[in-house]
Design a protein around this motif. Sequence first.
Motif, mmCIF file in Angstrom:
data_model
loop_
_atom_site.group_PDB
_atom_site.id
_atom_site.type_symbol
_atom_site.label_atom_id
_atom_site.label_comp_id
_atom_site.label_asym_id
_atom_site.label_seq_id
_atom_site.Cartn_x
_atom_site.Cartn_y
_atom_site.Cartn_z
ATOM 1 N N LEU A 87 8.491 0.418 8.812
ATOM 2 C CA LEU A 87 9.001 0.297 7.441
ATOM 3 C C LEU A 87 9.332 1.667 6.864
ATOM 4 O O LEU A 87 10.374 1.870 6.238
ATOM 5 C CB LEU A 87 7.931 -0.355 6.563
ATOM 6 N N CYS A 91 13.115 2.371 5.977
ATOM 7 C CA CYS A 91 13.332 2.507 4.529
ATOM 8 C C CYS A 91 13.623 3.964 4.183
ATOM 9 O O CYS A 91 14.509 4.246 3.372
ATOM 10 C CB CYS A 91 12.119 2.037 3.740
ATOM 11 N N GLY A 160 10.631 -4.347 1.973
ATOM 12 C CA GLY A 160 11.334 -3.104 2.266
ATOM 13 C C GLY A 160 12.474 -2.879 1.281
ATOM 14 O O GLY A 160 12.698 -1.748 0.811
ATOM 15 N N THR A 228 4.135 1.498 1.643
ATOM 16 C CA THR A 228 4.533 0.422 2.555
ATOM 17 C C THR A 228 3.400 -0.595 2.664
ATOM 18 O O THR A 228 3.635 -1.751 3.003
ATOM 19 C CB THR A 228 4.853 0.954 3.963
#
Lengths: 291, 254
Positions: A87, A91, A160, A228
């Motif tokens: 992630l 991201c 996300g 996250t």
Amino acid sequence: MTVPDLSDEDMYRPSARRIERERHKRTRARRATAIATISTVVTAAVLFLVVTGSPGWPATKKAFFSAHYARMALPKVIDGLWLNIRLMVICGAIILVLGMLIAVTRTLRGPVFFPLRALATAYVDFFRGLPLIICLLMVVFGVPALRLQGVTVNPVILGGTALVLTYSAYVAEVFRAGIETVHPSQRAAARSLGLSGPQTMRFVVLPQAVRRVVPPLLNDLVSLQKDTGLVSIGGAVDAVHAADIIVGKYFNYTPYVVAGLVFVALTIPMTRFTDWITARMYRRQSQGGTV
Amino acid sequence: MTADANRPPVLRLESVRKTFGDSVVLRDVDLAVPAHTVTVLIGASGSGKSTLLRCANLLEEIDDGAIFLDGDEITDPRVDPDSVRRRIGVVFQAYNLFPHMTVLDNITLAPRRVHKTARKEAEERARELLARLGLKEKAAEYPDRLSGGQQQRVAIVRALAGQPKLLLLDEITAALDPELVGEVLNVVRDLKEQGMTMVIATHEMGFAREVADQVCFLDGGVVLERGTPKQVFGAPQQERTQQFLRRIVEAGRL
């Protein structure tokens, strides 16, 4: 540099003065190291004694620092961490690109760009102000509730997305601050060479701006890495959620400590890496000097 | 000068050696700058002029030798460099004014924070100096709004505000056009009139000839030739000096 007529380099011998000076500096360095070491050891010892001597220590030790539960939690936490890392990387990449685009949009001049500029400003105002947790809840639970055809209900992707929305607003502001610290004379120099506005931005302004904001950017990325963990509110099993499950089962908090340490361990190499990059950049671009 | 004959020189370098990595920038440099005199350093770019000035202000650490200010060694590692720098004023080629401060704040920063002068007194003195250098109305301006010549004069005022015993000027006109060069050099002339001790690195040979009590020609990190302007410019002994001056004349700068 002019080349000297006669090479007297082989004849140079350090003077007694230099040798004495260097000896003094070595002594001073040794003394400084000794003081630093002693004070560190003393501080650590005092902390250790205060913590282990406290009345609740035996119970706390069992609840937070149990080797048994740590061993049990570690593999699960690491498994979950893999989700956090993915992630973070995905991201993070999207956030950097989006943040940069928004920042550049906000610095565009001229009336033609007013709508774009206004949009970028509104985006930053809104998502920087909106608490991340609310943004997450809205996206993770609100989007599936719409029952749109073809739109994912995967909590990881939705989580996300929420992270990207919020963090790109922060990162855009960091980039914009960097762009604005580049002295106008740099822009003037680039334009005078015939570079167009976008070329000036791309080759002269942005490279300097980005270098200057590397430390605050890293700050945001580390913060992102920790956040996250919030995607677990949608049900995804990340490191924090994995720890949570074990805590719920055995009423022992050690897995939280394990998860925390794992996150810390993850950020340290990244910090050292950026320190190294910044130091190398500084060395290359400036002359030496003792001040 | 005769009255100061017994006093130690304001600045003295003794066998100074400075290297950057493998390249030796200064080798075995000796120099004495008596009080109320002007020493001018000439030489090609990279000959070590700037490095010599930076070493004298302890902005660079020398490898060997010693530097004395008023007879006291300042290159001893036990000496507090800040206390040395308090006694020396420096003017840089690129002005190095602080762009986030007004002219007045640039000038009063050190008097207020380092020398602990009261704000009112510091500002009064700054305004007086500014007026003397024809910058009276610029006190509230920011540096980037001034011309190069004005900025450099502000930089000189800033260096003078701490009432230094010694002023180091590092190619202070190199970034200026000829018209502005004049206004800055006039300031330096006035300072000489007032008896300021100065070391000047410059490419302005006409000015060097006029203002110097001592001229040093640096080449490859060595003081190759030194003497009065008359000696160095009129009858240079070393071939390299002759060569250098010939090129300068050809370029129309003497």
